[in-house]
Design a protein around this motif. Structure first.
Motif, PDB file in Angstrom:
ATOM      1  N   GLY A  37       0.817  -1.208   0.000  1.00  0.00           N
ATOM      2  CA  GLY A  37       0.000   0.000   0.000  1.00  0.00           C
ATOM      3  C   GLY A  37       0.851   1.259   0.000  1.00  0.00           C
ATOM      4  N   GLY A  38       1.975   1.222   0.726  1.00  0.00           N
ATOM      5  CA  GLY A  38       2.880   2.365   0.754  1.00  0.00           C
ATOM      6  C   GLY A  38       3.487   2.638  -0.612  1.00  0.00           C
ATOM      7  N   ILE A  39       3.888   1.568  -1.307  1.00  0.00           N
ATOM      8  CA  ILE A  39       4.439   1.742  -2.654  1.00  0.00           C
ATOM      9  C   ILE A  39       3.359   2.261  -3.594  1.00  0.00           C
ATOM     10  N   ALA A  40       2.120   1.744  -3.450  1.00  0.00           N
ATOM     11  CA  ALA A  40       1.009   2.213  -4.280  1.00  0.00           C
ATOM     12  C   ALA A  40       0.728   3.697  -4.047  1.00  0.00           C
ATOM     13  N   VAL A  41       0.775   4.119  -2.783  1.00  0.00           N
ATOM     14  CA  VAL A  41       0.574   5.529  -2.456  1.00  0.00           C
ATOM     15  C   VAL A  41       1.643   6.388  -3.128  1.00  0.00           C
ATOM     16  N   LEU A  42       2.903   5.910  -3.100  1.00  0.00           N
ATOM     17  CA  LEU A  42       3.988   6.657  -3.739  1.00  0.00           C
ATOM     18  C   LEU A  42       3.786   6.736  -5.252  1.00  0.00           C
ATOM     19  N   LEU A  43       3.386   5.642  -5.875  1.00  0.00           N
ATOM     20  CA  LEU A  43       3.142   5.641  -7.318  1.00  0.00           C
ATOM     21  C   LEU A  43       2.011   6.597  -7.680  1.00  0.00           C
ATOM     22  N   ASN A  44       0.982   6.633  -6.840  1.00  0.00           N
ATOM     23  CA  ASN A  44      -0.124   7.559  -7.064  1.00  0.00           C
ATOM     24  C   ASN A  44       0.307   9.000  -6.881  1.00  0.00           C
ATOM     25  N   TYR A  45       1.085   9.258  -5.843  1.00  0.00           N
ATOM     26  CA  TYR A  45       1.522  10.619  -5.516  1.00  0.00           C
ATOM     27  C   TYR A  45       2.518  11.158  -6.544  1.00  0.00           C
ATOM     28  N   LEU A  46       3.445  10.305  -6.971  1.00  0.00           N
ATOM     29  CA  LEU A  46       4.508  10.753  -7.868  1.00  0.00           C
ATOM     30  C   LEU A  46       4.122  10.716  -9.342  1.00  0.00           C
ATOM     31  N   PHE A  47       3.306   9.723  -9.730  1.00  0.00           N
ATOM     32  CA  PHE A  47       3.016   9.529 -11.157  1.00  0.00           C
ATOM     33  C   PHE A  47       1.543   9.596 -11.505  1.00  0.00           C
ATOM     34  N   GLY A  48       0.691   9.760 -10.489  1.00  0.00           N
ATOM     35  CA  GLY A  48      -0.735   9.874 -10.755  1.00  0.00           C
ATOM     36  C   GLY A  48      -1.398   8.563 -11.143  1.00  0.00           C
ATOM     37  N   LEU A  49      -0.740   7.444 -10.902  1.00  0.00           N
ATOM     38  CA  LEU A  49      -1.305   6.138 -11.213  1.00  0.00           C
ATOM     39  C   LEU A  49      -2.426   5.825 -10.229  1.00  0.00           C
ATOM     40  N   GLY A  50      -3.544   5.315 -10.740  1.00  0.00           N
ATOM     41  CA  GLY A  50      -4.679   4.993  -9.883  1.00  0.00           C
ATOM     42  C   GLY A  50      -4.282   4.049  -8.765  1.00  0.00           C
ATOM     43  N   TRP A  56      -2.452  -3.349  -7.456  1.00  0.00           N
ATOM     44  CA  TRP A  56      -2.484  -4.636  -8.150  1.00  0.00           C
ATOM     45  C   TRP A  56      -1.126  -4.948  -8.769  1.00  0.00           C
ATOM     46  N   ILE A  57      -0.519  -3.941  -9.405  1.00  0.00           N
ATOM     47  CA  ILE A  57       0.792  -4.131 -10.038  1.00  0.00           C
ATOM     48  C   ILE A  57       1.838  -4.517  -9.005  1.00  0.00           C
ATOM     49  N   VAL A  58       1.864  -3.811  -7.871  1.00  0.00           N
ATOM     50  CA  VAL A  58       2.840  -4.098  -6.817  1.00  0.00           C
ATOM     51  C   VAL A  58       2.634  -5.502  -6.259  1.00  0.00           C
ATOM     52  N   ASN A  59       1.371  -5.818  -5.931  1.00  0.00           N
ATOM     53  CA  ASN A  59       1.078  -7.135  -5.363  1.00  0.00           C
ATOM     54  C   ASN A  59       1.417  -8.265  -6.324  1.00  0.00           C
ATOM     55  N   PHE A  60       1.030  -8.105  -7.585  1.00  0.00           N
ATOM     56  CA  PHE A  60       1.278  -9.158  -8.567  1.00  0.00           C
ATOM     57  C   PHE A  60       2.777  -9.351  -8.799  1.00  0.00           C
ATOM     58  N   SER A  61       3.521  -8.246  -8.786  1.00  0.00           N
ATOM     59  CA  SER A  61       4.971  -8.339  -8.984  1.00  0.00           C
ATOM     60  C   SER A  61       5.620  -9.170  -7.889  1.00  0.00           C
ATOM     61  N   PHE A  62       5.209  -8.947  -6.647  1.00  0.00           N
ATOM     62  CA  PHE A  62       5.754  -9.729  -5.541  1.00  0.00           C
ATOM     63  C   PHE A  62       5.292 -11.187  -5.605  1.00  0.00           C
ATOM     64  N   LEU A  63       4.069 -11.398  -6.086  1.00  0.00           N
ATOM     65  CA  LEU A  63       3.553 -12.759  -6.167  1.00  0.00           C
ATOM     66  C   LEU A  63       4.338 -13.620  -7.146  1.00  0.00           C
ATOM     67  N   LEU A 159       8.556   4.684   6.157  1.00  0.00           N
ATOM     68  CA  LEU A 159       9.477   5.793   6.371  1.00  0.00           C
ATOM     69  C   LEU A 159       9.749   6.529   5.061  1.00  0.00           C
ATOM     70  N   ILE A 160       9.989   5.786   3.996  1.00  0.00           N
ATOM     71  CA  ILE A 160      10.232   6.410   2.680  1.00  0.00           C
ATOM     72  C   ILE A 160       9.004   7.199   2.235  1.00  0.00           C
ATOM     73  N   THR A 161       7.822   6.582   2.399  1.00  0.00           N
ATOM     74  CA  THR A 161       6.574   7.257   2.025  1.00  0.00           C
ATOM     75  C   THR A 161       6.389   8.538   2.821  1.00  0.00           C
ATOM     76  N   ALA A 162       6.651   8.460   4.121  1.00  0.00           N
ATOM     77  CA  ALA A 162       6.489   9.633   4.984  1.00  0.00           C
ATOM     78  C   ALA A 162       7.465  10.739   4.619  1.00  0.00           C
ATOM     79  N   LEU A 163       8.710  10.387   4.311  1.00  0.00           N
ATOM     80  CA  LEU A 163       9.711  11.390   3.955  1.00  0.00           C
ATOM     81  C   LEU A 163       9.350  12.116   2.661  1.00  0.00           C
ATOM     82  N   ILE A 164       8.726  11.403   1.730  1.00  0.00           N
ATOM     83  CA  ILE A 164       8.379  12.003   0.444  1.00  0.00           C
ATOM     84  C   ILE A 164       7.080  12.803   0.524  1.00  0.00           C
ATOM     85  N   ILE A 165       6.091  12.279   1.254  1.00  0.00           N
ATOM     86  CA  ILE A 165       4.772  12.923   1.266  1.00  0.00           C
ATOM     87  C   ILE A 165       4.557  13.752   2.533  1.00  0.00           C
TER      88      ILE A 165
END
Length: 204
Positions: A37-50, A56-63, A159-165
């Motif tokens: 969820g933290g990575i998804a929040v960063l992708l949304n914040y930085l690139f506007g990705l839904g 889904w992309i993050v979860n599937f990649s790890f799977l 921590l990374i998410t908090a530092l950026i946002i």
């Protein structure tokens, strides 16, 4: 067949409940629901990705990393769960159901729904994807409990998410994790229906 139908319904329901808590209550405040969820929040914040698509992309990649550890059946069921969760997030993010938002109320309510959904999934032997899969792989390889690697991995991403946002996000994320994990434990201890499996076994 009946057991398969029951499992399918519970996986879909658990994914929808998890997505409801994340999409309607947590993500509007950019509160990470976990490492993925933290990575998804960063992708949304930085690139506007839904948010739903990003999660889904993050979860599937790890799977993809987990196929050789837990087997294809584990991955297939987990893909079903994370897909329903992502669709649920996309749906509820576009619903204006809360007139006057309150951060603390949204944090608590969203975390309860998040934990409920994850708990239902875990009762069926299904992961909610993301960093949890990596933590299970680490614990399987080193023969340790997954709690410590899961916490450390999530904490680093928080921590990374908090530092950026926003620095306050790390505190909100940790509170959300504490509430949701307590609910997960409660759901897993209930006896309202037969448990399919609570074990994540390494593929043999």
């Amino acid at each position: 067949m009946n057991r398969f139908i029951l499992k399918s319904g519970l996986v879909i329901f658990g994914g929808a409940v998890q997505g409801f808590g994340m999409g309607l209550f947590l993500f509007p405040h950019f509160i990470p629901s976990g490492g993925a969820g933290g990575i998804a929040v960063l992708l949304n914040y930085l690139f506007g990705l839904g948010m739903g698509a990003a999660l889904w992309i993050v979860n599937f990649s790890f799977l993809l990393l987990a196929v050789n550890y837990f087997g294809k059946r584990f991955v297939v069921w987990t893909v079903v769960g994370i897909t329903v969760t992502s669709l649920s997030i996309n749906f509820f993010q576009h619903q204006d159901l809360i007139a006057n938002r309150h951060l603390i109320y949204d944090l608590i309510i969203g975390s309860v729904f998040l934990g409920t959904g994850v708990g239902i999934l875990m009762r069926q032997g299904v992961s909610n994807g993301g960093i949890g899969v990596v933590a299970l792989m680490i614990s399987s390889g080193r023969d340790i409990l997954p709690g410590r690697p899961l916490f450390l991995l999530n904490a680093c991403i928080f921590l990374i998410t908090a530092l950026i946002i926003d620095l306050k996000l790390i505190f909100l994320a940790l509170i959300s994790q504490w509430i949701s994990t307590k609910v997960v434990d409660l759901i897993c201890q209930l006896n309202f229906q037969p448990v399919y499996t609570l074990a994540f076994r390494k593929k043999t």
